[in-house]
Design an enzyme around this catalytic site. Structure first.
Site, PDB file in Angstrom:
ATOM      1  N   ASP A 191       0.518  -4.046  16.036  1.00 33.32           N
ATOM      2  CA  ASP A 191       1.200  -3.346  17.076  1.00 33.32           C
ATOM      3  C   ASP A 191       1.565  -2.017  16.584  1.00 33.32           C
ATOM      4  OD1 ASP A 191       2.202  -4.168  19.509  1.00 33.32           O
ATOM      5  OD2 ASP A 191       4.251  -4.410  18.398  1.00 33.32           O
ATOM      6  N   CYS A 237     -13.421   3.343  25.820  1.00 36.32           N
ATOM      7  CA  CYS A 237     -11.870   3.007  25.180  1.00 36.32           C
ATOM      8  C   CYS A 237     -10.807   3.269  26.096  1.00 36.32           C
ATOM      9  CB  CYS A 237     -11.607   3.928  23.821  1.00 36.32           C
ATOM     10  SG  CYS A 237     -10.053   3.485  23.275  1.00 36.32           S
ATOM     11  N   ASP A 254       9.894   3.203   7.262  1.00 30.74           N
ATOM     12  CA  ASP A 254       9.595   1.751   7.309  1.00 30.74           C
ATOM     13  C   ASP A 254      10.907   1.191   7.727  1.00 30.74           C
ATOM     14  OD1 ASP A 254       7.691  -0.031   4.991  1.00 30.74           O
ATOM     15  OD2 ASP A 254       9.440  -0.726   6.363  1.00 30.74           O
ATOM     16  N   ARG A 310       0.238   0.033  14.103  1.00 31.39           N
ATOM     17  CA  ARG A 310      -0.984   0.694  13.981  1.00 31.39           C
ATOM     18  C   ARG A 310      -1.547   1.338  15.558  1.00 31.39           C
ATOM     19  NH1 ARG A 310      -3.009  -3.542  10.330  1.00 31.39           N
ATOM     20  NH2 ARG A 310      -3.070  -2.368   8.176  1.00 31.39           N
ATOM     21  N   ARG A 339       4.010  -6.738  -6.190  1.00 27.26           N
ATOM     22  CA  ARG A 339       3.326  -5.828  -6.219  1.00 27.26           C
ATOM     23  C   ARG A 339       3.699  -4.510  -5.522  1.00 27.26           C
ATOM     24  NH1 ARG A 339       3.412  -9.349  -2.571  1.00 27.26           N
ATOM     25  NH2 ARG A 339       3.483  -8.697  -0.425  1.00 27.26           N
ATOM     26  N   ILE A 395       0.840  -1.034   0.065  1.00 25.25           N
ATOM     27  CA  ILE A 395      -0.053  -0.084  -0.079  1.00 25.25           C
ATOM     28  C   ILE A 395       0.797   1.318  -0.118  1.00 25.25           C
ATOM     29  CG2 ILE A 395      -1.787   1.336   1.180  1.00 25.25           C
ATOM     30  CD1 ILE A 395      -2.776  -1.312   2.510  1.00 25.25           C
ATOM     31  N   CYS A 424      -1.494 -28.544  25.371  1.00 29.25           N
ATOM     32  CA  CYS A 424      -2.002 -30.001  25.384  1.00 29.25           C
ATOM     33  C   CYS A 424      -2.623 -30.420  24.125  1.00 29.25           C
ATOM     34  CB  CYS A 424      -2.703 -30.417  26.626  1.00 29.25           C
ATOM     35  SG  CYS A 424      -4.444 -31.019  26.264  1.00 29.25           S
ATOM     36  N   CYS A 471     -11.250   5.838  17.921  1.00 32.12           N
ATOM     37  CA  CYS A 471      -9.748   5.891  17.218  1.00 32.12           C
ATOM     38  C   CYS A 471      -9.673   4.435  17.103  1.00 32.12           C
ATOM     39  CB  CYS A 471      -8.775   6.083  18.833  1.00 32.12           C
ATOM     40  SG  CYS A 471      -8.767   4.940  19.849  1.00 32.12           S
TER      41      CYS A 471
HETATM   42 ZN   LIG Z   1     -10.414   5.012  21.199  1.00 33.60          ZN
END
Ligand SMILES: [Zn+2]
Lengths: 636, 534
Positions: free
Chosen positions: A125, A433, A53, A127, A64, A33, A178, A163
């Site tokens: 993570d 939140c 990055d 994000r 891509r 992207i 197990c 958010c």
């Molecule tokens: Zn939030």
């Protein structure tokens, strides 16, 4: 009018174009992207862009991530991408940062300089971290993600919209030890087991889930077999391969059947005959990887014979090569390493035969082992285009963002009304939140069993996404991280929660958790509770929710009812609940950060928020119900 | 997998469309008309995943204004043919792909070499004016060449497919496709299931008998007691389910019986040929094959023969069975039984196909055994898609195939009626009419903007009148927006169109999934996309 901005001036108008040219943007991620996004931004007139990055370019990116060529393999994604798009407008300034967005240099002060942040990330993570930075600095954030033919774009603004963390995130799936060791019933269980066997044979054996302390009460016979590493002669390696095969697929299975582990089981496991295994171990020269390969070999499903021969061939490959031999004891599983993947496929299929589980081809086993999520150029193009259209709306800013922008889904076959792209209104912030609302979160766990170190790494960091926690009980600081952190407090890490200073953490204790790097300040209320390992393999539960269905709340999934072509909302929702963990797949934090970047490399899975319906269809397209399971065991 | 297929590089997409799809993509030849951003963005998304070959047709030279919106031209290319430059740069993306270009005006190629277009697997026409587009569409329609029309106009995107008898084997429906045929067993299944004597089994064997056997015996017993009739009424079906439960020795601990009880309806559901497939078969029988007939048509004809003969009114058995509680030997035996039947059916289909091929003077090897097997396995979900012809859509009266779709869409507008994508479809057509009459796009000259607004608005009103629909939410504002944009191409809009169009292109050339039928319009201002049958 015939200059490079002619088209833009006509479509956007002078006023908007001026705003576009003045804006300073941050793009996080230069993968599938990210490449599209950078290209779109530069060609839509944006002149001032930073890109972060941490990845380097891998060959599997090339189909891509079009800013990269074969000769760029091994180089920094952000640097190559920035240089490539810069060519398209000499007026533009593109600044590349090669690094992890979670590191301190990209903290609050860094984010403060931008007008707008665009995420092109592949893991939950990062994000979450960017979400917190943008909330702290009140910067609009345009979030995106894709899975196969599906994807979505959403806009986040402090105080106006939900958010990224307003909806509970699906968490990575863990398998009870197990199930893996004794009662597998899905291909993914056998793949996990095979990876553990790989670690036992070639990696740090004591970290393997199959490891048993040789000095323990009742060590399994196979430990002695496994650790009796062979000489480099072919005969010795064959003998070793035969012994390991027999130990794992005959002796150990028979032993467990004898222990009545499978009383009442759907179907009893069946050991593979040792004589056959011994003979097959000697036939390693006829292993699938050794005979002339025809096209499509990786789609063939190896049966018992082929798997056992391949198993032996892998041991021969490792032990007859001086270079590889040297690494026995320290190898890490890597899905792109052919020997490792052949071994895992062979071991997985032998295990599957024992437990009557469908066998996997090399290709499919690799998909499961590597948490591979389908990604294609077409969807990335649509999603990145939509992100820039949302950016233009924000620039236009005639209305509050919540009214101006949308949450847009990209679907494979369209909804009942035939919409391939479905916009829905953005939701207001969720009051409960813990990131942007109450800043309080409940955690249920066994205070007598869990150590504080486990609490910090598994609850605070992995689950709640805290980057550098400082923890206090009442007025006393019991732990901190970061540059000037008091090292003495690390002594608290091995203690059980109950035994911490100041009376310990017991039922009803409130902990104050701060993270200065994210400007986060949360109260964690701990409730004592003992869980059954089968039901809650993690050993803790966050929030009021129970572990099984942590999908999005009903109001947050309107499109799911319309996604199914045969109008079966219930089925879609059920599939969604099962499929949600896929979104968290590449996000699973692991103990191998170096490998992590690579595994995350190309899987641009969507933000898990409201991903229910989209991911459900994605799973249908790949056909298997195991691709969506995240492989993570214990503390992996 | 096709030779040379780099399964590492294409790993992620192979997980989506498989080796069959990749092979189809790698052997396709696609024509792109017009190398502006809409065209090159579409082609880029096909070059990256490894399309076999492309040809770019464009007469233009690279100008200053191309630099700002086209990723496949740079300053150093100014003055060179755009087809040549974009071809060069697109080829750099993927060494597996072949590409060439033709510096030619599409309108004259249409006039002089109409047969040229039928040499492609797909024609992608971008930013083409209404006049030449109508002619091109007719040529493609007549030659059965798939056509994809794409345009971006200011913040509006448009994608249209024109397909004629486009056959799809792997339509990949989302529902469960397994078929057990318990109510209509073939002799081997019947023999296998009736050979089991439940009463003689020990408790372990009894609780590990696959539910297919249990249900077969239950339904056989029911029929014996009910004069050969299957359960029909709701009441009877309930009773039947109870008889399954009653067969268990210890229902609570016999998972196989629980599974049988859960799937009880499969015991009396008779297999059938779905209506859509019946229609396809009827059509196949109504038309004689010709030496030019596609493999799909030959197989469809063979399928009709199969259904009439060996199939006894049924399609070939798909052959997969779901997982069920069972001991390994019984399960494997059952699985082998279904696989063997599926293989027999596929072989019978192949024999019919070979006979038809021979009659046409073509060798049986024309259709690979794997393709026959794939066809047999998917016989219940085959698709043949024919969209309306563009010519029908553009008819200047109520006979237009668009009339109904437009009227429907106007009656059921989006949340903001004026932003309903169908309005923008009509506005684009009004702009096309303006362009056809004046030879320029509205809004291209600043001096005439007010006049252009009125002219486009007049075209818009005339258009809806011709189609016989009301004005609905249409207004002067739609005309103004079209004039303001002045046929400009914004890169991020081209990126969206290119993404949508290439997705459809992949569906068409891989012959997987149902493609768009037939128009998608995206309004980038409000972010709404509509799909219409026009
Ligand atoms: Zn939030």
């Amino acid at each position: 009018m015939a200059d490079r901005y002619a088209h833009l001036r006509a479509s956007l108008g002078d006023e908007l174009l001026a705003k576009v040219q003045a804006a300073k943007l941050l793009v996080v991620g230069a993968g599938g992207i990210g490449c599209e996004l950078l290209k779109n931004l530069v060609l839509t007139g944006f002149l001032n862009i930073h890109v972060v990055d941490l990845d380097i370019i891998d060959v599997s990116n090339l189909n891509r991530q079009f800013l990269f060529r074969q000769e760029h393999v091994g180089m920094s994604k952000s640097q190559v991408a920035a240089a490539a798009v810069k060519v398209f407008n000499p007026d533009a300034t593109i600044v590349a940062h090669h690094g992890n967005v979670k590191s301190p240099e990209f903290g609050l002060n860094f984010v403060a300089q931008f007008d707008l942040v665009l995420n092109a990330l592949d893991n939950v993570d990062a994000r979450r971290h960017v979400n917190r930075l943008c909330l702290a600095k009140d910067k609009p954030l345009i979030e995106s993600g894709t899975t196969g033919y599906l994807g979505q774009v959403t806009v986040i603004r402090k105080g106006e919209t939900e958010c990224y963390e307003c909806q509970p995130k699906p968490t990575q799936k863990s398998y009870p030890i197990c199930t893996i060791r004794s009662t597998p019933d899905k291909p993914v269980h056998c793949v996990v087991w095979a990876k553990e066997l790989f670690r036992l044979l070639f990696g740090r054996a004591e970290d393997s889930m199959l490891y048993e302390d040789p000095a323990g009460d009742e060590p399994s016979a196979y430990m002695a077999t496994v650790t009796a590493r062979p000489e480099a002669s072919a005969d010795a390696i064959t003998a070793y391969a035969a012994a390991v095969l027999v130990a794992q697929f005959e002796t150990e299975v028979a032993k467990r059947i004898g222990m009545d582990v499978y009383k009442g089981a759907k179907r009893l496991p069946e050991a593979v005959a040792g004589g056959a295994l011994r003979a097959l171990a000697a036939e390693y020269a006829q292993a699938p990887s050794r005979v002339a390969r025809k096209a499509g070999w990786d789609r063939d499903v190896w049966g018992v014979e082929e798997s056992a021969r391949e198993f032996s061939a892998c041991l021969h490959d490792v032990y007859s090569s001086a270079a590889l031999r040297e690494h026995v004891g320290s190898m890490e599983f890597d899905k792109d390493d052919k020997i490792a993947m052949r071994f895992v496929t062979a071991a997985c299929n032998l295990r599957s035969v024992v437990f009557h589980i469908p066998l996997q081809s090399y290709h499919d086993a690799k998909g499961i082992a590597g948490n591979i999520i389908a990604a294609i150029a077409t969807t990335n193009a649509i999603i990145a285009g939509l992100q820039v259209l949302e950016a233009l709306k924000i620039m236009r800013a005639a209305k509050p963002i919540r009214e101006a922008c949308n949450y847009v889904w990209c679907l494979r076959e369209g909804t009942r009304k035939g919409l391939l792209l479905q916009p829905t209104a953005l939701e207001p912030p969720s009051k409960g939140c813990f990131v942007c609302g109450t800043r309080t979160v409940d955690v249920h766990l066994d205070t007598a069993a869990l150590t504080f170190g486990e609490f910090v790494s598994r609850v605070l960091k992995s689950r709640l996404g805290v980057n550098e926690p400082s923890v206090s009980v009442g007025s006393s600081l019991i732990y901190e991280e970061g540059e000037d952190a008091a090292q003495g407090l690390r002594a608290n890490l091995p203690k059980r929660l109950r035994d911490l200073p100041g009376g310990g953490v017991t039922d009803g204790t409130s902990l104050s958790v701060e993270d200065f790097s994210q400007d986060l300040d949360v109260t964690v209320c701990v409730y004592h509770r003992v869980f059954d390992e089968e039901e809650v393999p993690d050993g803790f539960v966050v929030g009021g929710q129970m572990p099984v269905a942590s999908a999005a709340k009903p109001s947050a999934e309107p499109p799911s009812a319309e996604t199914g072509t045969n109008g079966a909302p219930a089925a879609a929702a059920a599939a969604a609940a099962a499929a949600v963990p896929a979104a968290a797949a590449a996000a699973a934090p692991t103990a191998q950060p170096a490998k992590r970047g690579r595994e995350d490399g190309g899987s641009e899975e969507p933000p898990s928020k409201r991903a229910a319906a989209t991911v459900a269809t994605a799973v249908d397209t790949t056909g298997g119900d195991d691709d969506d399971d995240v492989i993570c065991v214990g503390d992996d | 997998m096709a030779d040379g297929m780099d399964s590492n590089k294409y790993d992620r997409q192979l997980r989506l469309w498989g080796a069959n799809g990749q092979r189809a993509l790698m052997t396709s030849h696609i024509l792109l008309i017009t190398a502006g951003p809409t065209g090159t963005e579409t082609l880029k998304n096909l070059v990256l995943p490894g399309v076999g070959r492309f040809t770019i047709m464009d007469a233009a030279k690279v100008q200053e204004r191309d630099l700002g919106n086209n990723f496949f031209v740079t300053e150093e290319h100014l003055g060179r043919p755009r087809a040549e430059v974009t071809c060069e740069l697109l080829l750099e993306l993927n060494p597996d792909v072949n590409g060439d270009f033709r510096v030619a005006d599409v309108a004259s190629v249409i006039e002089e070499e109409p047969q040229y277009f039928s040499t492609f697997n797909l024609v992608i026409a971008t930013q083409l004016a209404a006049g030449p587009l109508a002619k091109l569409a007719e040529i493609c329609w007549d030659s059965h060449t798939p056509l994809l029309v794409c345009r971006s106009y200011g913040l509006i995107c448009y994608v249209r497919t024109q397909l004629r008898d486009h056959c799809i084997v792997e339509s990949k429906p989302e529902s469960d496709q397994s078929e057990l045929r318990i109510a209509a067993p073939w002799p081997e299944l019947e023999a296998h299931c009736s050979a089991v004597d439940l009463a003689k089994l020990d408790s372990k064997e009894h609780s590990h008998t696959p539910y297919v056997v249990l249900m077969f015996q239950a339904i056989a017993a029911w029929k014996a007691q009910h004069g050969g009739q299957l359960p029909a009424s709701f009441e009877e079906k309930r009773k039947f389910q109870q008889t399954i439960k009653d067969m268990a020795r210890d229902f609570d601990n016999e998972i196989n019986f629980q599974e049988a009880s859960e799937h009880y309806y499969k015991a009396y559901t008779l297999p059938c040929v779905p209506e859509e497939i019946q229609a396809l078969l009827a059509e196949a029988q109504a038309h004689d094959l010709t030496p030019q007939s596609s493999s799909f048509r030959v197989l469809l004809r063979a399928l009709a023969d199969f259904v009439a003969q060996e199939g006894g009114g049924l399609l070939p058995l798909p052959g997969d069975i779901p997982d069920m509680t069972s001991d390994t030997d019984s399960f494997v035996a059952l699985q082998a039984l279904y696989k063997a039947k599926a293989a027999r059916d596929a072989a019978a289909l192949a024999t019919h196909a070979a006979r038809h091929l021979a009659a046409l003077g073509r060798p049986a090897s024309t259709i690979a055994p794997d393709d026959v097997a794939l066809f047999a396995k998917n016989a219940h979900c085959l698709l043949s898609v024919t969209t309306s012809a563009l010519k029908q859509e553009l008819a200047a009266d109520a006979s237009s195939s668009a009339a109904e779709g437009v009227a429907e869409a106007m009656e059921d507008p989006a949340e903001l009626p004026a932003q309903t994508p169908i309005c923008w479809y009509l506005a684009l057509r009004a702009a096309d009419r303006f362009q056809a009459k004046r030879g320029r796009w509205p809004g291209e000259t600043a001096a005439t903007i007010a006049l252009d607004n009125q002219a486009v608005w007049a075209e818009l009103q005339a258009l809806v009148k011709e189609l016989g629909v009301g004005k609905g939410p249409l207004g002067l504002a739609h005309a103004r927006e079209v004039v303001r944009a002045g046929a400009s191409e914004v890169h991020c809009v081209a990126s969206v169109v290119g993404g949508i169009a290439s997705q459809e292109a992949v569906k068409v050339v891989t012959r997987q999934y149902a493609p768009l039928d037939n128009t998608a319009v995206y309004n980038g201002v409000a972010g709404v996309l509509g799909v219409y049958k026009l």
